[in-house]
Design a protein around this motif. Structure first.
Motif, PDB file in Angstrom:
ATOM      1  N   GLN A 110       0.828  -1.204   0.000  1.00 26.93           N
ATOM      2  CA  GLN A 110       0.000   0.000   0.000  1.00 26.93           C
ATOM      3  C   GLN A 110       0.867   1.261   0.000  1.00 26.93           C
ATOM      4  O   GLN A 110       0.596   2.224  -0.715  1.00 26.93           O
ATOM      5  CB  GLN A 110      -0.928  -0.016   1.218  1.00 26.93           C
ATOM      6  CG  GLN A 110      -2.047  -1.027   1.078  1.00 26.93           C
ATOM      7  CD  GLN A 110      -2.776  -1.239   2.392  1.00 26.93           C
ATOM      8  OE1 GLN A 110      -2.204  -1.091   3.463  1.00 26.93           O
ATOM      9  NE2 GLN A 110      -4.042  -1.597   2.317  1.00 26.93           N
TER      10      GLN A 110
ATOM     11  N   LEU B 133       2.618   1.663  -3.401  1.00 27.52           N
ATOM     12  CA  LEU B 133       1.710   2.173  -4.418  1.00 27.52           C
ATOM     13  C   LEU B 133       1.514   3.679  -4.265  1.00 27.52           C
ATOM     14  O   LEU B 133       1.583   4.430  -5.253  1.00 27.52           O
ATOM     15  CB  LEU B 133       0.362   1.454  -4.320  1.00 27.52           C
ATOM     16  CG  LEU B 133      -0.718   1.898  -5.311  1.00 27.52           C
ATOM     17  CD1 LEU B 133      -0.242   1.687  -6.745  1.00 27.52           C
ATOM     18  CD2 LEU B 133      -2.017   1.131  -5.063  1.00 27.52           C
TER      19      LEU B 133
ATOM     20  N   GLU C  96       2.792   6.561  -7.024  1.00 27.42           N
ATOM     21  CA  GLU C  96       1.852   7.515  -7.611  1.00 27.42           C
ATOM     22  C   GLU C  96       2.226   8.954  -7.263  1.00 27.42           C
ATOM     23  O   GLU C  96       1.956   9.872  -8.030  1.00 27.42           O
ATOM     24  CB  GLU C  96       0.431   7.183  -7.155  1.00 27.42           C
ATOM     25  CG  GLU C  96      -0.080   5.869  -7.750  1.00 27.42           C
ATOM     26  CD  GLU C  96      -1.454   5.482  -7.272  1.00 27.42           C
ATOM     27  OE1 GLU C  96      -1.860   5.974  -6.185  1.00 27.42           O
ATOM     28  OE2 GLU C  96      -2.135   4.691  -7.957  1.00 27.42           O
TER      29      GLU C  96
ATOM     30  N   ILE D 101       3.562   0.366 -11.003  1.00 27.01           N
ATOM     31  CA  ILE D 101       2.281   0.670 -10.355  1.00 27.01           C
ATOM     32  C   ILE D 101       1.271  -0.432 -10.674  1.00 27.01           C
ATOM     33  O   ILE D 101       0.554  -0.912  -9.789  1.00 27.01           O
ATOM     34  CB  ILE D 101       1.755   2.047 -10.814  1.00 27.01           C
ATOM     35  CG1 ILE D 101       2.583   3.178 -10.179  1.00 27.01           C
ATOM     36  CG2 ILE D 101       0.272   2.203 -10.458  1.00 27.01           C
ATOM     37  CD1 ILE D 101       2.219   4.557 -10.693  1.00 27.01           C
TER      38      ILE D 101
ATOM     39  N   THR E 260       2.209  -3.573  -8.762  1.00 18.91           N
ATOM     40  CA  THR E 260       1.934  -3.406  -7.331  1.00 18.91           C
ATOM     41  C   THR E 260       0.438  -3.526  -7.055  1.00 18.91           C
ATOM     42  O   THR E 260       0.034  -4.141  -6.059  1.00 18.91           O
ATOM     43  CB  THR E 260       2.456  -2.045  -6.838  1.00 18.91           C
ATOM     44  OG1 THR E 260       3.855  -1.939  -7.124  1.00 18.91           O
ATOM     45  CG2 THR E 260       2.243  -1.890  -5.340  1.00 18.91           C
ATOM     46  N   LYS E 261      -0.375  -2.961  -7.940  1.00 17.43           N
ATOM     47  CA  LYS E 261      -1.827  -3.067  -7.765  1.00 17.43           C
ATOM     48  C   LYS E 261      -2.280  -4.521  -7.855  1.00 17.43           C
ATOM     49  O   LYS E 261      -3.155  -4.951  -7.100  1.00 17.43           O
ATOM     50  CB  LYS E 261      -2.543  -2.213  -8.820  1.00 17.43           C
ATOM     51  CG  LYS E 261      -2.494  -0.721  -8.545  1.00 17.43           C
ATOM     52  CD  LYS E 261      -3.274   0.056  -9.598  1.00 17.43           C
ATOM     53  CE  LYS E 261      -3.309   1.534  -9.264  1.00 17.43           C
ATOM     54  NZ  LYS E 261      -4.056   2.321 -10.283  1.00 17.43           N
TER      55      LYS E 261
ATOM     56  N   ALA F 185      -5.052   4.185  -0.782  1.00 19.19           N
ATOM     57  CA  ALA F 185      -4.172   3.025  -0.652  1.00 19.19           C
ATOM     58  C   ALA F 185      -4.472   2.229   0.597  1.00 19.19           C
ATOM     59  O   ALA F 185      -4.297   1.012   0.621  1.00 19.19           O
ATOM     60  CB  ALA F 185      -2.713   3.475  -0.641  1.00 19.19           C
TER      61      ALA F 185
END
Length: 423
Positions: A126, A129, A133, A175, A178-179, A270
């Motif tokens: 979390q 991420l 961003e 990203i 990671t998501k 997140a």
């Protein structure tokens, strides 16, 4: 991705007072920023409060005031200037070019703290991420000013739009990965939660402003041994422990990350999975540092975040912690104002713990009851059903029946009609 420590040993803080914000509130936010920076081990090198009449696209504030701040920061020996208000990527680049120092904002400070304190796989993902961003629109700053930022601790790989485009693609790919990883972890935790909640044990989530004493309360009630420090965001990973109430029922207590004013929206998004403990809880224990002069604003901040994540309509037990720090007159006034579902408490002295347990018992009793069932041997399907839907406390095989005692969610009571007695 750069941590503020150890390269930046001293920071100069800049608070921004906007209209119609009061000076008192702006100074309070600046004091909170000082705590945030200190929690990273960065030394305080001075501060200033700027009254902002209109935003300047280049520096956020006027160029003359910017020069004063740069001179003051350098005179203090600071290696870093930290703004309490969010800076745009362009403004950060402009400040670092003009100052020759690292320049950051409250949002990046919070990201650094979360990065240091996260331990579980979910929390780490979390934070990663949110950090990716945050950094994506700042890649130009990273390549152009790495020699100045944080002492130039990373290797400079070249400049130019082509390199930035390549790095932007790499960051976007990361990203996306990671998501995907985060979704897998969340799904695994969701499965674990379903298993945990299969038996009707009520869940109470401990929420509140950061450093209000949530982890201390969990430790006091359950001897959980959770880290409880006088630091902002000492707890990031949710911890769940069982608590036996005075009537013999059990409740699951879940500690959650503390809230804070101006929490970056990227972090709220997140951490929705972590805060989901609050969304799914039956009851919320809202812990407040009642000795803090700004506790009412802290309450408002917590309520706003709870509403944003969809937990604003949960039953709430207000826990006014740190009562031992109140003056006698204020303590008496607070006691006189006491209402149902509000407890004046001190995790340090133990004051108020019995009342909290009594209130919590009352709040969860509508969902569950301690019951006894006597099921004939011919209905072992119901014995198995009771084991799956109740928290069994006693089981006894008699001549004609199986006697079971346990905590049952009363929504399932009709399944055992004719065999069930509420104790």
């Amino acid at each position: 991705m750069h941590d503020l420590k150890p390269e930046a040993e001293k920071a100069y803080l800049v608070g921004i007072q906007t209209h119609p914000e009061s000076e008192e509130h702006a100074l309070s936010m600046l004091a909170e920023l000082r705590e945030l920076v200190a929690s990273l081990g960065v030394e305080f090198g001075g501060q200033t409060l700027v009254r902002l009449r209109e935003h300047n696209s280049h520096f956020l504030i006027g160029s003359g005031k910017a020069e004063e701040i740069i001179e003051a920061a350098k005179a203090a020996g600071a290696k870093l200037i930290v703004f309490d208000q969010e800076l745009s990527p362009a403004q950060q680049r402009n400040w670092e070019k003009a100052a020759g120092l690292g320049v950051t904002d409250r949002q990046e400070v919070i990201l650094d703290i979360f990065g240091q304190r996260a331990h579980s796989r979910e929390a780490v993902l979390q934070v990663e991420l949110a950090r990716l961003e945050y950094e994506l629109p700042r890649l130009k700053r990273a390549w152009t000013h790495l020699d100045r930022q944080r002492g130039g601790g990373s290797t400079q790989r070249g400049e130019g739009e082509l390199q930035i485009e390549l790095d932007s693609r790499m960051v976007r790919d990361k990203i996306a990965r990671t998501k995907r990883e985060l979704l897998e972890v969340i799904q695994q935790r969701s499965t674990q939660r379903k298993q945990r909640l299969r038996k009707p044990v009520p869940v109470a989530a401990i929420v509140g402003y950061t450093n209000a004493g949530k982890s201390s309360l969990l430790n006091t009630l359950t001897h959980a041994g959770v880290l409880a420090e006088n630091k902002l965001f000492a707890t990031l990973d949710p911890t769940v422990r069982r608590l036996e109430l005075p009537d013999g029922r059990e409740v699951l207590l879940s500690d959650t990350v503390g809230f804070i004013r101006r929490l970056p929206h990227g972090l709220i998004d997140a951490f929705k999975a972590t805060l989901e403990e609050a969304v799914l809880a039956d009851v919320l224990l809202h812990v407040v540092d009642i000795s803090n002069p700004e506790h009412e604003e802290h309450i408002a901040t917590t309520k706003a975040v709870l509403a944003e994540i969809g937990a604003g309509d949960k039953p709430v037990l207000m826990v006014c912690n740190k009562a031992d720090l109140l003056e006698p007159d204020e303590r008496a006034r607070r006691l006189a104002l006491g209402t149902a579902h509000t407890v004046l408490l001190s995790t340090k002295t133990g004051e108020g713990i019995p009342q909290l347990l009594h209130e919590l018992t009352h709040m969860v009793q509508d969902e569950t009851r301690v019951v006894e069932v006597r099921i004939p041997h011919s209905r072992f399907d119901l014995v198995a059903r009771f084991h799956s839907q109740a928290r069994v406390q006693e089981e006894e095989f008699l001549d004609e029946v199986v006697r079971l005692k346990g905590v049952l969610d009363m929504r399932f009571a009709n399944v055992f009609n004719g065999f069930l007695t509420v104790l």
